[in-house]
Design a protein around this motif. Sequence first.
Motif, PDB file in Angstrom:
ATOM      1  N   SER A 325       0.833  -1.206   0.000  1.00  0.00           N
ATOM      2  CA  SER A 325       0.000   0.000   0.000  1.00  0.00           C
ATOM      3  C   SER A 325       0.865   1.253   0.000  1.00  0.00           C
ATOM      4  CB  SER A 325      -0.920   0.022   1.226  1.00  0.00           C
ATOM      5  OG  SER A 325      -1.771  -1.093   1.260  1.00  0.00           O
ATOM      6  N   LEU A 326       1.899   1.225   0.814  1.00  0.00           N
ATOM      7  CA  LEU A 326       2.823   2.356   0.918  1.00  0.00           C
ATOM      8  C   LEU A 326       3.450   2.684  -0.431  1.00  0.00           C
ATOM      9  CD1 LEU A 326       4.618   4.138   3.063  1.00  0.00           C
ATOM     10  CD2 LEU A 326       6.323   2.365   2.608  1.00  0.00           C
ATOM     11  N   PRO A 351      -9.902 -10.591  11.002  1.00  0.00           N
ATOM     12  CA  PRO A 351      -8.563 -10.216  10.540  1.00  0.00           C
ATOM     13  C   PRO A 351      -8.538 -10.039   9.024  1.00  0.00           C
ATOM     14  CG  PRO A 351      -8.464 -12.085  12.051  1.00  0.00           C
ATOM     15  CD  PRO A 351      -9.909 -11.880  11.714  1.00  0.00           C
ATOM     16  N   CYS A 352      -7.702  -9.130   8.572  1.00  0.00           N
ATOM     17  CA  CYS A 352      -7.547  -8.900   7.136  1.00  0.00           C
ATOM     18  C   CYS A 352      -6.151  -9.322   6.708  1.00  0.00           C
ATOM     19  CB  CYS A 352      -7.771  -7.430   6.810  1.00  0.00           C
ATOM     20  SG  CYS A 352      -9.454  -6.887   7.178  1.00  0.00           S
ATOM     21  N   GLY A 353      -6.047  -9.779   5.473  1.00  0.00           N
ATOM     22  CA  GLY A 353      -4.756 -10.290   5.018  1.00  0.00           C
ATOM     23  C   GLY A 353      -4.570 -10.120   3.527  1.00  0.00           C
ATOM     24  N   ALA A 354      -4.008 -11.152   2.914  1.00  0.00           N
ATOM     25  CA  ALA A 354      -3.696 -11.089   1.488  1.00  0.00           C
ATOM     26  C   ALA A 354      -4.966 -11.155   0.652  1.00  0.00           C
ATOM     27  CB  ALA A 354      -2.777 -12.247   1.109  1.00  0.00           C
ATOM     28  N   PHE A 355      -5.006 -10.343  -0.388  1.00  0.00           N
ATOM     29  CA  PHE A 355      -6.075 -10.389  -1.385  1.00  0.00           C
ATOM     30  C   PHE A 355      -5.499  -9.818  -2.674  1.00  0.00           C
ATOM     31  CE2 PHE A 355     -10.927 -10.492  -1.631  1.00  0.00           C
ATOM     32  CZ  PHE A 355     -10.946 -10.570  -3.016  1.00  0.00           C
ATOM     33  N   ARG A 356      -5.798 -10.460  -3.760  1.00  0.00           N
ATOM     34  CA  ARG A 356      -5.329 -10.071  -5.093  1.00  0.00           C
ATOM     35  C   ARG A 356      -5.183  -8.549  -5.222  1.00  0.00           C
ATOM     36  NH1 ARG A 356      -8.589 -12.438 -10.300  1.00  0.00           N
ATOM     37  NH2 ARG A 356      -6.863 -12.490 -11.796  1.00  0.00           N
ATOM     38  N   GLY A 357      -3.955  -8.114  -5.399  1.00  0.00           N
ATOM     39  CA  GLY A 357      -3.647  -6.679  -5.396  1.00  0.00           C
ATOM     40  C   GLY A 357      -2.939  -6.249  -4.138  1.00  0.00           C
ATOM     41  N   PHE A 358      -3.194  -6.994  -3.039  1.00  0.00           N
ATOM     42  CA  PHE A 358      -2.385  -6.931  -1.818  1.00  0.00           C
ATOM     43  C   PHE A 358      -2.212  -5.508  -1.288  1.00  0.00           C
ATOM     44  CE2 PHE A 358       1.308  -8.466   0.736  1.00  0.00           C
ATOM     45  CZ  PHE A 358       0.778  -9.667   1.163  1.00  0.00           C
ATOM     46  N   GLY A 359      -3.347  -4.832  -1.017  1.00  0.00           N
ATOM     47  CA  GLY A 359      -3.266  -3.513  -0.413  1.00  0.00           C
ATOM     48  C   GLY A 359      -3.129  -2.366  -1.393  1.00  0.00           C
ATOM     49  N   SER A 360      -3.046  -2.675  -2.702  1.00  0.00           N
ATOM     50  CA  SER A 360      -2.880  -1.583  -3.671  1.00  0.00           C
ATOM     51  C   SER A 360      -4.175  -1.090  -4.313  1.00  0.00           C
ATOM     52  CB  SER A 360      -1.877  -1.989  -4.762  1.00  0.00           C
ATOM     53  OG  SER A 360      -2.318  -3.126  -5.451  1.00  0.00           O
ATOM     54  N   VAL A 363      -5.594   2.088  -2.406  1.00  0.00           N
ATOM     55  CA  VAL A 363      -4.927   3.383  -2.557  1.00  0.00           C
ATOM     56  C   VAL A 363      -4.915   3.830  -4.008  1.00  0.00           C
ATOM     57  CG1 VAL A 363      -3.545   3.236  -0.456  1.00  0.00           C
ATOM     58  CG2 VAL A 363      -2.654   2.232  -2.580  1.00  0.00           C
ATOM     59  N   LEU A 364      -4.886   2.897  -4.954  1.00  0.00           N
ATOM     60  CA  LEU A 364      -4.954   3.274  -6.362  1.00  0.00           C
ATOM     61  C   LEU A 364      -6.308   3.889  -6.701  1.00  0.00           C
ATOM     62  CD1 LEU A 364      -3.105   0.223  -7.935  1.00  0.00           C
ATOM     63  CD2 LEU A 364      -2.292   2.587  -7.906  1.00  0.00           C
ATOM     64  N   PHE A 365      -7.369   3.395  -6.066  1.00  0.00           N
ATOM     65  CA  PHE A 365      -8.687   4.016  -6.219  1.00  0.00           C
ATOM     66  C   PHE A 365      -8.623   5.482  -5.801  1.00  0.00           C
ATOM     67  CE2 PHE A 365     -12.221   5.062  -3.182  1.00  0.00           C
ATOM     68  CZ  PHE A 365     -13.116   5.575  -4.123  1.00  0.00           C
ATOM     69  N   ALA A 366      -7.925   5.756  -4.712  1.00  0.00           N
ATOM     70  CA  ALA A 366      -7.839   7.128  -4.204  1.00  0.00           C
ATOM     71  C   ALA A 366      -7.038   8.026  -5.140  1.00  0.00           C
ATOM     72  CB  ALA A 366      -7.231   7.129  -2.804  1.00  0.00           C
TER      73      ALA A 366
END
Length: 764
Positions: A325-326, A351-360, A363-366
Amino acid sequence: METKNLELTTIGKKVKRVDAIQKVKGESKFVSDYEFKGMLYGALVLSKHSRARVKRINTDEAKKINGVKAVLTYKDIPGENQLGEVVEDMPCLVPIGEEVRYFGDVVALVAAESQQIANMAASAVEVEYEDLPPVLSIEESLKNEIKVHESGNILTSKKIRKGNVEEGFKQSDMIIEDDFFADYQEHAYLETQGIFAVPEPAGMTIYGSMQCPYYVQNAVPKILGISMNSVRIVQSDTGGAFGGKEDVPSYVAAQCALLAYHTKRPVLLSYSREVDIQFTSKRHPIKSHYKVGFKKDGRLMAMEIKAHMDIGAYATLSPIVMYRSLVHAAGAYDVPNVKVDIDGVYTNKVPCGAFRGFGSPQVLFAIESIMDESSKQLGIDPIDLRLKNALKVGSKTSTDHLLTESVGAVETIMHAMKIADYENLKKSVSEFNSKNRFKKRGIGVSHIIYGVSLGAAGQSLDAAGALVQVQRDGSVSVHVGNTEMGQGMKTVLAMIAAETLGQKFEKISVENTDTSYVQDSGPTVASRATLFSGNAVKEACEQIKSKILSMFSKIKDVDEEEVVIKDGMIFSGDVKMTFEEIVGICYNSNVDLISNSWFKSPKLNWDPKTGLGEAYLTYSYATQIVVVEVDMLTGRTSVVDVFTSHDVGKALNPVGLTGQVEGGFVQGMGYALYEEIKMRDGKILTDNFSTYIIPTINDIPQSIKIDFVEDEFSQGPFGAKGIGEPSLMPAPAAVANGISNAIGKRVKSIPATQEYVLNLIEEE
């Protein structure tokens, strides 16, 4: 390696997917298809509270039920009671006196002669709780008044400090600020979590639906208190994963292995859909604030980003997700001044974890929303604004990573415009809107970057092995440490092996992952399987090929450099024989035709204190243009057309790539429009597919046009990079921007459900 001057016979060609027939016929063997003599069935006793202290666990009534063979609590764990790949903060079974931290913590386990009996016994276990006030929002967590964990509610914080943002804002002609929110997403894989644990004389074999067998191999011995060489992990055919079977199978396997350990019988633990959704990890909700500065001509000058990630009750893979994400928060752009701060906070929720795109995607939406809004205020076309700021060879990313090769970002923008016939598309949408009062169409654009590999934060795991053996009859067996979970990895690796060895594609067999064959090859995530396992397979095949060439040149008395192996034949001029014939000669001459290989990521230079350096081995890029249609009376949104261009380095399997992009778009569209997890007091209410809405065939756009840019990566197998995750990542932003364009109001939260869009339309 460079491939432009090579004549390829398999790579880049149309081939039949290696597992297609078995899957179409229903012959694939998923974990619940396994049967063992004397097998038992497992069930979980889950917490019914978001936060509470366990005061008493009574298993007496459950044990009395006929057919029940084991009811286990924390007291029955022979090894350690802590799980977690990055931070060991999650108990396998919550002890008396300790807290359950979300509506899904496991308190006890049951094994019985049937699933029905196991479920009945699980319901009969009595657990007494002392209710405690939960933390159910990011804002509440940041107050740190109620602590989810004693260490505090902020698990970790990460940052980027590139240039001087204050100076960048002073030099800007326009500054835009806004807040965005991207919510949960459920993986919705077809096959739920499942593990079969089988006791063996020397230990235990675990069969499972998983994408990271080596994570499981680490977890099970810790829980059982035995050595790793006593536990063998075999991946069964896996019915989808999308990141949801990265670390979660370690928890499922630990539970199942405990039951098998105590009963001395094989145990199947297969989650129901409701248990799966309640217990397993999700995509992280992220709230973000963006402040971005532009010059009048559209040049980006500065970005300041503050984001908070809801990680839920336990860390799982959140620190690694947060790293991605960073790095992706500033998008796919050349920005001289960047400041990013992101925190991961605990809450008493799933709990939240890995998901296709992995946190991106969040933030890319933003950032893509900011780019679209800025294009309006600057009077610059959204495509032109992205072109002006796109990365090129010689550019530096938001982490100051100098890009020296394989940067197809600009090409993806140009190609997307071409396949969309962009200028005429704008005219047709405008014409539609002029003729329709209650339905409006909008064009949405997004442009993304994706770091391939685990990156600087995961270099210790960024390697992969392969074992390749040519059998006596010329057929080839390939073992790798990465997994096939529906994405088509086996087909691509078979193509790489066939091309490198010169054997026919149909003679290659890529086996399911088995930890007894190949060393820990890291997780099958980060779109790294083709790059890492592909390189390992290629190198192993080259070693074997060298021996075959040497033997042929020796027995035929020809120059080895003149010998060619291609499509099942080996020849030098008019001197030739079949691949099978030369292999037979090698066997009769005691030449070993088996090889191990190991590919590891080159060392990346990264400074975690500043967030600067080489964040990833390489990057993939994509541009997407969509047309959406919004019913202005109901808020219902549909996607009409999709045009996508991806820089993949080299298109090894064009048919498979197309499938990945189509599926990735639909999953990303679901995140953008429909997939809303609803909770009450931390309990997930939308725990099956009658309440959690995913796209169906009726929601898929009529037209999805796909284009590939091939800007080869020198360290990729035949020049390839990754596609699995980038295929999803442009979609949420593009769809949201399309809605904003259609209704004239900015979408700032996803999923942009029908109710949300209608509220936007009706706002004054």
